[in-house]
Design a protein around this motif. Sequence first.
Motif, mmCIF file in Angstrom:
data_model
loop_
_atom_site.group_PDB
_atom_site.id
_atom_site.type_symbol
_atom_site.label_atom_id
_atom_site.label_comp_id
_atom_site.label_asym_id
_atom_site.label_seq_id
_atom_site.Cartn_x
_atom_site.Cartn_y
_atom_site.Cartn_z
ATOM 1 N N VAL A 2 109.553 118.184 1.875
ATOM 2 C CA VAL A 2 108.234 117.656 2.278
ATOM 3 C C VAL A 2 109.642 116.939 3.222
ATOM 4 O O VAL A 2 108.156 117.081 4.676
ATOM 5 N N GLY A 3 110.316 116.510 3.258
ATOM 6 C CA GLY A 3 110.937 115.392 4.630
ATOM 7 C C GLY A 3 111.096 116.446 6.004
ATOM 8 O O GLY A 3 110.148 116.667 6.927
ATOM 9 N N GLY A 23 111.554 113.262 9.653
ATOM 10 C CA GLY A 23 111.672 113.588 8.783
ATOM 11 C C GLY A 23 113.235 113.096 7.609
ATOM 12 O O GLY A 23 112.834 112.235 6.904
ATOM 13 N N LEU A 57 101.261 110.529 -7.883
ATOM 14 C CA LEU A 57 101.975 110.061 -6.498
ATOM 15 C C LEU A 57 102.503 111.623 -6.403
ATOM 16 O O LEU A 57 102.379 112.327 -5.054
ATOM 17 N N ALA A 58 102.819 112.011 -7.029
ATOM 18 C CA ALA A 58 104.155 113.187 -6.883
ATOM 19 C C ALA A 58 103.060 114.338 -6.773
ATOM 20 O O ALA A 58 102.969 115.596 -5.683
ATOM 21 N N VAL A 96 101.452 114.033 -3.322
ATOM 22 C CA VAL A 96 102.576 114.826 -2.135
ATOM 23 C C VAL A 96 102.614 115.902 -2.408
ATOM 24 O O VAL A 96 102.538 116.385 -1.260
ATOM 25 N N THR A 119 110.083 110.290 6.503
ATOM 26 C CA THR A 119 109.380 110.850 5.357
ATOM 27 C C THR A 119 110.662 110.651 3.939
ATOM 28 O O THR A 119 110.134 110.960 3.077
ATOM 29 N N ALA A 120 111.371 111.873 3.732
ATOM 30 C CA ALA A 120 111.737 112.352 3.172
ATOM 31 C C ALA A 120 112.369 111.019 1.955
ATOM 32 O O ALA A 120 112.795 110.549 1.090
ATOM 33 N N ARG A 129 100.544 107.846 -15.491
ATOM 34 C CA ARG A 129 101.523 107.150 -14.771
ATOM 35 C C ARG A 129 101.564 107.368 -13.429
ATOM 36 O O ARG A 129 100.708 108.302 -12.682
ATOM 37 N N LEU A 130 101.487 106.451 -12.409
ATOM 38 C CA LEU A 130 101.676 106.056 -11.357
ATOM 39 C C LEU A 130 102.328 107.760 -10.341
ATOM 40 O O LEU A 130 102.227 108.496 -9.453
ATOM 41 N N GLN A 131 104.267 107.378 -10.882
ATOM 42 C CA GLN A 131 104.644 108.346 -10.710
ATOM 43 C C GLN A 131 104.033 110.211 -10.724
ATOM 44 O O GLN A 131 104.617 110.858 -8.903
ATOM 45 N N LEU A 145 108.745 106.780 -2.396
ATOM 46 C CA LEU A 145 107.313 107.174 -3.507
ATOM 47 C C LEU A 145 108.170 107.183 -4.703
ATOM 48 O O LEU A 145 106.753 106.512 -5.857
ATOM 49 N N LEU A 146 108.121 108.355 -5.049
ATOM 50 C CA LEU A 146 108.560 108.281 -6.745
ATOM 51 C C LEU A 146 109.475 107.523 -7.444
ATOM 52 O O LEU A 146 109.447 108.777 -8.093
ATOM 53 N N ARG A 147 109.830 106.904 -6.875
ATOM 54 C CA ARG A 147 110.984 106.131 -8.437
ATOM 55 C C ARG A 147 110.084 104.966 -8.547
ATOM 56 O O ARG A 147 109.063 105.120 -8.654
ATOM 57 N N ASP A 149 113.009 114.909 -8.265
ATOM 58 C CA ASP A 149 112.405 114.049 -6.822
ATOM 59 C C ASP A 149 113.106 114.287 -5.374
ATOM 60 O O ASP A 149 112.582 114.332 -4.838
ATOM 61 N N PHE A 150 114.402 114.393 -5.373
ATOM 62 C CA PHE A 150 114.977 114.680 -4.576
ATOM 63 C C PHE A 150 114.927 115.676 -3.822
ATOM 64 O O PHE A 150 114.925 116.357 -2.765
ATOM 65 N N ALA A 177 111.549 115.242 -1.924
ATOM 66 C CA ALA A 177 112.225 114.782 -0.982
ATOM 67 C C ALA A 177 113.060 115.056 0.096
ATOM 68 O O ALA A 177 112.098 115.478 0.729
ATOM 69 N N ARG A 210 115.344 114.722 -13.459
ATOM 70 C CA ARG A 210 113.993 113.514 -12.989
ATOM 71 C C ARG A 210 114.370 113.038 -11.058
ATOM 72 O O ARG A 210 113.427 114.030 -10.361
ATOM 73 N N ARG A 211 115.602 112.867 -11.181
ATOM 74 C CA ARG A 211 116.019 112.504 -9.697
ATOM 75 C C ARG A 211 116.567 113.768 -8.923
ATOM 76 O O ARG A 211 116.467 114.123 -7.983
ATOM 77 N N VAL A 250 109.118 109.630 0.567
ATOM 78 C CA VAL A 250 109.025 109.698 -0.329
ATOM 79 C C VAL A 250 109.383 109.631 -1.373
ATOM 80 O O VAL A 250 109.162 109.886 -3.071
ATOM 81 N N TRP A 251 110.883 109.706 -1.702
ATOM 82 C CA TRP A 251 111.435 109.604 -2.922
ATOM 83 C C TRP A 251 111.781 108.695 -3.617
ATOM 84 O O TRP A 251 111.627 108.048 -4.189
ATOM 85 N N VAL A 258 106.186 100.476 -12.677
ATOM 86 C CA VAL A 258 105.235 101.070 -11.860
ATOM 87 C C VAL A 258 103.518 101.599 -12.670
ATOM 88 O O VAL A 258 102.265 101.253 -12.368
ATOM 89 N N ASP A 259 103.968 101.507 -14.066
ATOM 90 C CA ASP A 259 102.877 101.459 -15.274
ATOM 91 C C ASP A 259 102.739 100.930 -16.087
ATOM 92 O O ASP A 259 102.253 100.476 -17.056
#
Lengths: 113, 970
Positions: free
Chosen positions: B707-708, A10, B573-574, B577, A13-14, B568-570, A20-22, B700-701, B704, B696-697, A17-18, A106-107
């Motif tokens: 999902v975890g 867990g 990806l979101a 996920v 993964t967390a 946008r990649l983000q 991955l979204l940066r 995403d938090f 995360a 945003r953070r 994933v965190w 990333v873009d």
Amino acid sequence: MEAIVAAAIGVLTASGVWLLLRPRTFQVIMGLALLSYAVNLFIFGMGRLVMDRPPIIKGDAIDPALYADPVPQALVLTAIVISFATTALFLVALLAARGLTGTDHVDGKEPGQ
Amino acid sequence: MILTLILLIPFFGALCAAFLPSNARNAEAWLGGIVSVSCTVLVGSLYPQVTDGGVVRATLPWIPQLGFEFYLRMDGYAWLFAFLVSFMGALVVLYARYYMSAADPVPRFFAFLLAFMGAMLGTVLSGNLVQMVVFWELTSLTSFMLIAYWYHRADARRGARMAMTVTVAGGLALLVGVILLGNIVGSYDLDRVLAAGDAIRADPRYPIVVSCIVLGALTKSAQFPFHFWLPHAMAAPTPVSAYLHSATMVKAGVFLLARLWPVLHGTEQWFLLVSGAGLVSLLLGAFAAVFHRDMKGVLAYSTISHLGLITLLLGMNSRLALVAAVFHMMNHATFKASLFMAAGIIDHETGTRDLTRLSGLRQAMPLTATVAGVAAAAMAGVPLLNGFLSKEMFFAETIFAGRDPLIRFGLPALATLAGMFSVAYSLRLIHQVFFGPMTTDTPRKPHKPARGMLLPGLLLVLACLLVGIFPARTLGPFLETATLSILGADRPEYSLAVWHGFTVPLMMSLLALAGGTAIYLTLYKRSERGIGRAPLRAPVDGKRAFDIAMVAIVRVCDRLVHVISSRRLQVQLALIVLVTFALALAPLLGAGWQRGSMRLTPPDPAFAVLWLVGGACAIGAASKAKFHRLAALIMVGAAGLATSLTFAWFSAPDLALTQIAVDVVTTVLLLLGLRWMPRRVVGLDRYPRTFGASVRRLRDFTIAVVVGAGVAALAYAVMTRPSVGMLGPFYVERAVSEAGGRNVVNVILVDFRSFDTLGEITVIGIVAIAVYALLRRFRPTEESRAIPRAQNEDAARDALHAGDGLPAGYLRLPATITRLLLPMAGLVSIYFLLRGHNAPGGGFVGGLVMATIIIVQYMSSGVLWVESRLRIHPQSWIALGLLIAAASGMTAWLVAKPFLTSFEWYPQLPVLGEIHLSSVLVFDLGVYMVVVGGTVLMLVAIAHQSLRRARKPLQAGEREAVEAPFQWKQ
């Protein structure tokens, strides 16, 4: 032990994933590494946790109950090697993108541009 | 056997044609000629077997599990078409030899032409409906390639695309119809489908079946409202137009309608759909042809019109009409193909096909004028020519089509009107091109064509004449065979005589001739030279509708992509996920996520501490990856170490070994890459965040954490339930007895599932080469070029130690150690490789160990030092490894076993005695070599980037190393 492994999966993964979204490529590559640990452990866990019974046949004993399930292990072994290859490819794509665009977003461009 | 051969020869010929040199016009023509003539002869030789309703069959197993067979079936009707396709093919090949210029890349042309021939033969000879659709689509594909043959021309590309879109869309509808038909009948076998006519007509799905199949046929045969693609397909070379767009491919639609006529006809829907489309096409095509300027355009519209005539006949639900339709299919093929050939000759010898520029060519090419004249007369329906006969039958059918007064009088009137137009455009074509004063307005001076170019047209025209004068003695028997095979015993009586007395149809014919001449004369008088645009134009024609539809489709897709996705990649990806999370949530909610019934392993405090550290490292890496890359990398490595210890803890020594080796290599790789990342802006992490960024953070938090937690719950739920895996025992029980290895994981990888492993090492090789290729053009950014400080101080230090034989540079100590380590590590890696089958180890681990020690040399001693001493050719390692792995698999063939079957042998050696050798070890050696080669190639490619920082002040010897990094020098 199961609870510890599950918690470890867990947390990995967390964190993965965190990341991955940066927005920065290095964060994403780190996230992928963490996520691949988590996924590998998860697949491995599908064979259940067994101690001191590696799937290496001893003598004539071929009772499957004496050994850990070899199938998830074989799958994970393949996954480990492939994840290395994808990491390498991603790293190079990252470097090339950085060289071409001048940014590590990333873009391919800074936000707001 | 002969049937299979008929189908195979064209495809084999196409393959051969594709590999001939690009200027081999004669060789190509000979090849095409041999292929088509031998097909014609083979088809001809089967004729005795299909008379009197005989059927030739050939089957090959295809998908036996689904009851599918590859089934070729030739009855009288299929025979007639197969003969048409192969005979016409021979003529077109001869024609194309002279038509294609020396500059055209002929292999492509002939390859696709022959492939088309095979596809068309496959369509007419298929005894399985699904198989027929496959060949049907293949004709669309080859037609696309042939229309776009001169792909430098925009009109060719456009025409090809349009033809492809329309016919393939129709093919899709056809597939739906055929599958429904198969469902109704319970089989795709043509024999069984044809025997189930009543069941099909009684089925509630009948309307859908008819609509779908008719849709497929109408698109293929260029019938209204899908007719617009055919004129645009005229951008193809003329042999293609003569072959595909007059004689064969466009006939596939009407072929199918007649093929399935016995089971689909007889309903109101059939009549309205088929006859309706046919009638509109008949009139529309004939009318448009009168006003077209391009010779091929006139012929294209005329083809639409004549196919409309055939479709109309097929829709009439009359057996006699079916006979007339089949008869007209053959007649139309002969006269239209010869007209196309004549048009091609004129284009070839004058450089234009524009009717307003051509005139008086009778003087320059008298023979061509005769051929075209006779063929056009046949097209117009002049007596004593074949077109007259079938048109006469058509007129007769229109009279008896229905009792409704609208149809009773309207249909013959419209048919006569169409006949008039037909006469008018035929007359116009011949009169304008060949009569009047000799033209001077052509790009090339008109001259006689080559004899070989004229011959095919001449033969076809001869056929028109013979059939027209002696119909019963020439085409008669074949027509009888064909209609017998469609209609069976209840075949109608008909007479193929030229003279039936003064009948109504004859009156209609004469009226059409007179009226057509009158129309042409009026139009000709109104405008002295030629006729421009059609006076009546539909407000929305098919082509415009097609274009509008295409643009609309693209727009809707764009909009959809815009709405449901992002560039946008983000965001992407979101989405991935979240969707994965939703999918994984389902079993969790269904089966419950509480702990299961299995007895748990008692927790070990040491293991808890291990993951306390590992988890902390993962979280630390997550929070530090942006501004403290090195720290994050180290922490990820620590989390990897915890993972690998977990593997070791729970009885997976192979995984632990591989994980640790891969972690080392990955860390080295990322370390090498770190240098080329943008420099960290000092203090940026202390700026206050904007509100948007905080939201945003937080989002995403949340994702995360949720999902975890979900994955942890899922893992826990599974791990606490007893295993249901049945696969593991299979391998455990057979590892020793069948594969001769004790390490079951390794046995799975290199023996039971070695094909997967072969694929995997191929991936590694490909990735390595991709990495190398991507980096070839890489140039670091300006800010990354500075030499690290430690290296700057090297020179002074080196001066101190000059001549002591030890490594130079600031990494003096590590370099010394790693050089000593190299042979030892090599030994360890080979040890791992050799013992892999019975103990933890194997090719993957061994290869990674070897690669690691090599790259460590690079890191401690520098690229130039290593490459001046050590010559590794990673590409060769990859290639050799793959070859060895594949070859070890192929040795199984020597003893007639399947690919990658392992076997072992125990040779006696003089001193060592009996030793144990296994093909599996050879396979693992291949894996080892690919892993070494791939890993080293990737790492070294990145390591080489450091040489690129300074391009100018290089020494002569160093330049090679920079510019061509992998031409390893002495």
